[in-house]
Design a protein around this motif. Structure first.
Motif, PDB file in Angstrom:
ATOM      1  N   ASN A 111       0.845  -1.198   0.000  1.00 55.00           N
ATOM      2  CA  ASN A 111       0.000   0.000   0.000  1.00 55.00           C
ATOM      3  C   ASN A 111       0.880   1.247   0.000  1.00 55.00           C
ATOM      4  O   ASN A 111       1.714   1.429   0.890  1.00 55.00           O
ATOM      5  N   SER A 112       0.697   2.105  -0.983  1.00 49.73           N
ATOM      6  CA  SER A 112       1.529   3.315  -1.091  1.00 49.73           C
ATOM      7  C   SER A 112       1.301   4.276   0.071  1.00 49.73           C
ATOM      8  O   SER A 112       2.146   5.140   0.331  1.00 49.73           O
ATOM      9  N   ARG A 113       0.176   4.142   0.764  1.00 51.00           N
ATOM     10  CA  ARG A 113      -0.123   5.024   1.901  1.00 51.00           C
ATOM     11  C   ARG A 113       0.442   4.485   3.212  1.00 51.00           C
ATOM     12  O   ARG A 113       0.304   5.120   4.251  1.00 51.00           O
ATOM     13  N   LYS A 114       1.058   3.322   3.150  1.00 52.76           N
ATOM     14  CA  LYS A 114       1.616   2.697   4.347  1.00 52.76           C
ATOM     15  C   LYS A 114       3.137   2.699   4.260  1.00 52.76           C
ATOM     16  O   LYS A 114       3.702   2.640   3.166  1.00 52.76           O
ATOM     17  N   ASP A 115       3.786   2.765   5.398  1.00 55.81           N
ATOM     18  CA  ASP A 115       5.249   2.725   5.436  1.00 55.81           C
ATOM     19  C   ASP A 115       5.724   1.403   4.834  1.00 55.81           C
ATOM     20  O   ASP A 115       5.332   0.325   5.282  1.00 55.81           O
ATOM     21  N   ILE A 116       6.574   1.483   3.816  1.00 56.24           N
ATOM     22  CA  ILE A 116       7.031   0.277   3.131  1.00 56.24           C
ATOM     23  C   ILE A 116       7.840  -0.636   4.058  1.00 56.24           C
ATOM     24  O   ILE A 116       7.936  -1.845   3.825  1.00 56.24           O
ATOM     25  N   GLU A 117       8.387  -0.072   5.136  1.00 54.83           N
ATOM     26  CA  GLU A 117       9.147  -0.890   6.086  1.00 54.83           C
ATOM     27  C   GLU A 117       8.274  -1.984   6.702  1.00 54.83           C
ATOM     28  O   GLU A 117       8.764  -3.065   7.033  1.00 54.83           O
ATOM     29  N   GLU A 118       6.968  -1.717   6.872  1.00 54.60           N
ATOM     30  CA  GLU A 118       6.061  -2.726   7.413  1.00 54.60           C
ATOM     31  C   GLU A 118       5.966  -3.919   6.464  1.00 54.60           C
ATOM     32  O   GLU A 118       5.977  -5.082   6.897  1.00 54.60           O
ATOM     33  N   ASP A 119       5.878  -3.643   5.164  1.00 48.13           N
ATOM     34  CA  ASP A 119       5.816  -4.722   4.178  1.00 48.13           C
ATOM     35  C   ASP A 119       7.153  -5.460   4.091  1.00 48.13           C
ATOM     36  O   ASP A 119       7.174  -6.676   3.887  1.00 48.13           O
ATOM     37  N   ILE A 120       8.242  -4.735   4.248  1.00 48.84           N
ATOM     38  CA  ILE A 120       9.564  -5.363   4.237  1.00 48.84           C
ATOM     39  C   ILE A 120       9.684  -6.351   5.408  1.00 48.84           C
ATOM     40  O   ILE A 120      10.208  -7.459   5.246  1.00 48.84           O
ATOM     41  N   ARG A 121       9.191  -5.953   6.575  1.00 48.10           N
ATOM     42  CA  ARG A 121       9.244  -6.850   7.735  1.00 48.10           C
ATOM     43  C   ARG A 121       8.407  -8.113   7.490  1.00 48.10           C
ATOM     44  O   ARG A 121       8.785  -9.209   7.907  1.00 48.10           O
ATOM     45  N   GLN A 122       7.268  -7.936   6.811  1.00 51.81           N
ATOM     46  CA  GLN A 122       6.449  -9.100   6.475  1.00 51.81           C
ATOM     47  C   GLN A 122       7.206 -10.035   5.526  1.00 51.81           C
ATOM     48  O   GLN A 122       7.176 -11.258   5.684  1.00 51.81           O
TER      49      GLN A 122
END
Length: 341
Positions: A111-122
């Motif tokens: 999600n472009s509105r979410k910090d990409i670091e959260e997706d990286i951790r996933q």
């Protein structure tokens, strides 16, 4: 797998932008090209459930909210398991097995509105879980980088670049392909990523020129035969149709079966029952213990779940309103699109 293509798994990836029209168009392509696995981002949903897909497809999603990712299977010979502890509305992780392949597949939406670091951790959790196995990650990254032949690199792209390099991952993309195009411009934000275990088995990566009815193009690639190191596997036993509601009945029935089979005294506290069962396990030889546990689980499954009778291929059109006129119009749109590009 279908006859004539046993050693290759044919794959699609596409962001449908929650469009019903794009979904119907995709179904036609899946049937036309005999696609085994389709990785979808932003699928068409109704009441937080995927819609517009034939019931003959096996669809894997996760979470109770609006689904932004899915994995769709159109091949009875692929044995697929959803990894629930790693999956949510934005990330679907499945294990895929057949006589020819064993690998882990991921469909993700950043999600472009979410910090990409959260997706990286996933993604890091996924890589830890699948360590030592072939892994393919299909995602709408909403991140731009010259590393995957985009014209610019933004901050999100820099962060994703670092992750890909540090984890020894490979991006499958051709420099000439534009994957996303709208009136706001074009970019290459849809990525197909593999690890070192799988990279040499992924081939024929192409971006389709046919109209997808979405701002994103359809990507096609193949996964060749991957040895799982354990010989062939072709499960022919009983299969069950499961859902969330039936699992409550399964849990209750399974506990009751264990209590009666092993004469347990703890009948209400699950933790104490587990401890008691561990103690009683030493009273049985291994073969008898396995047989008793298997009988308890089988009886609970038969009580809670409906037994699958298998699926037959549908002879009718999966999108009933699709006709030759629409097929001709789609070819005209493809021709005009190529002329425009």
């Amino acid at each position: 797998m279908h006859e004539g293509r046993r050693d290759n798994v044919n794959c699609f990836q596409i962001n449908l932008q929650h469009s019903r029209t794009a979904t119907s168009n995709l179904v036609q392509f899946i049937n036309q090209h005999n696609v085994d696995i389709t990785f979808i981002q932003e699928p068409y949903t109704i009441n937080n459930k995927l819609a517009g897909l034939p019931r003959s497809y096996k669809v894997y999603t996760s979470g109770d909210g609006r689904k932004r990712t899915a994995v769709v299977i159109n091949n009875d010979r692929l044995d697929v398991t959803l990894i629930t502890q790693l999956s949510n509305e934005d990330c679907v992780v499945v294990e895929v097995r057949s006589e020819a392949v064993k690998l882990y597949s991921v469909s993700m939406y950043f999600n472009s509105r979410k910090d990409i670091e959260e997706d990286i951790r996933q993604l890091e959790k996924v890589m830890d879980y699948t360590k030592g196995h072939g892994l393919i990650i299909v995602l709408d990254s909403n991140a731009r980088s010259k590393m995957w032949h985009d014209t610019v690199t933004n901050q999100r792209g820099k962060i994703l670049e670092e992750f890909i390099i540090c984890k020894d991952l490979y991006v499958m993309i051709e420099a000439t392909e534009t994957l996303f195009q709208s009136n706001r411009g074009s970019s290459r934000i849809d990525l197909t990523i593999t690890n070192s275990k799988l990279v040499r088995f992924v081939s024929d990566w192409t971006c389709g020129e046919e109209e997808s009815c979405s701002d994103h193009n359809i990507v096609n690639f193949k996964i060749a035969s991957v040895s799982n190191g354990k010989g062939k596997m072709n499960y022919t036993g009983v299969r069950y149709i499961t859902n969330k509601e039936d699992y409550k009945t399964f849990d209750t029935t399974l506990a009751s079966n264990f209590i009666s089979t092993f004469n347990c005294t703890n009948k209400t506290d699950a933790n104490k029952l587990d401890e008691e069962l561990q103690g009683k396990a030493h009273q049985y030889n291994t073969e008898d213990l396995i047989q008793a546990c298997f009988s308890c689980v089988t009886a609970a499954c038969n009580t809670a779940f409906q037994i699958s009778k298998g699926r037959t291929l549908e002879s009718r059109r999966t999108v009933p309103w699709w006709n030759d006129e629409l097929k001709i119009l789609r070819k005209k749109v493809n021709a005009l699109r190529r002329r425009y590009q």
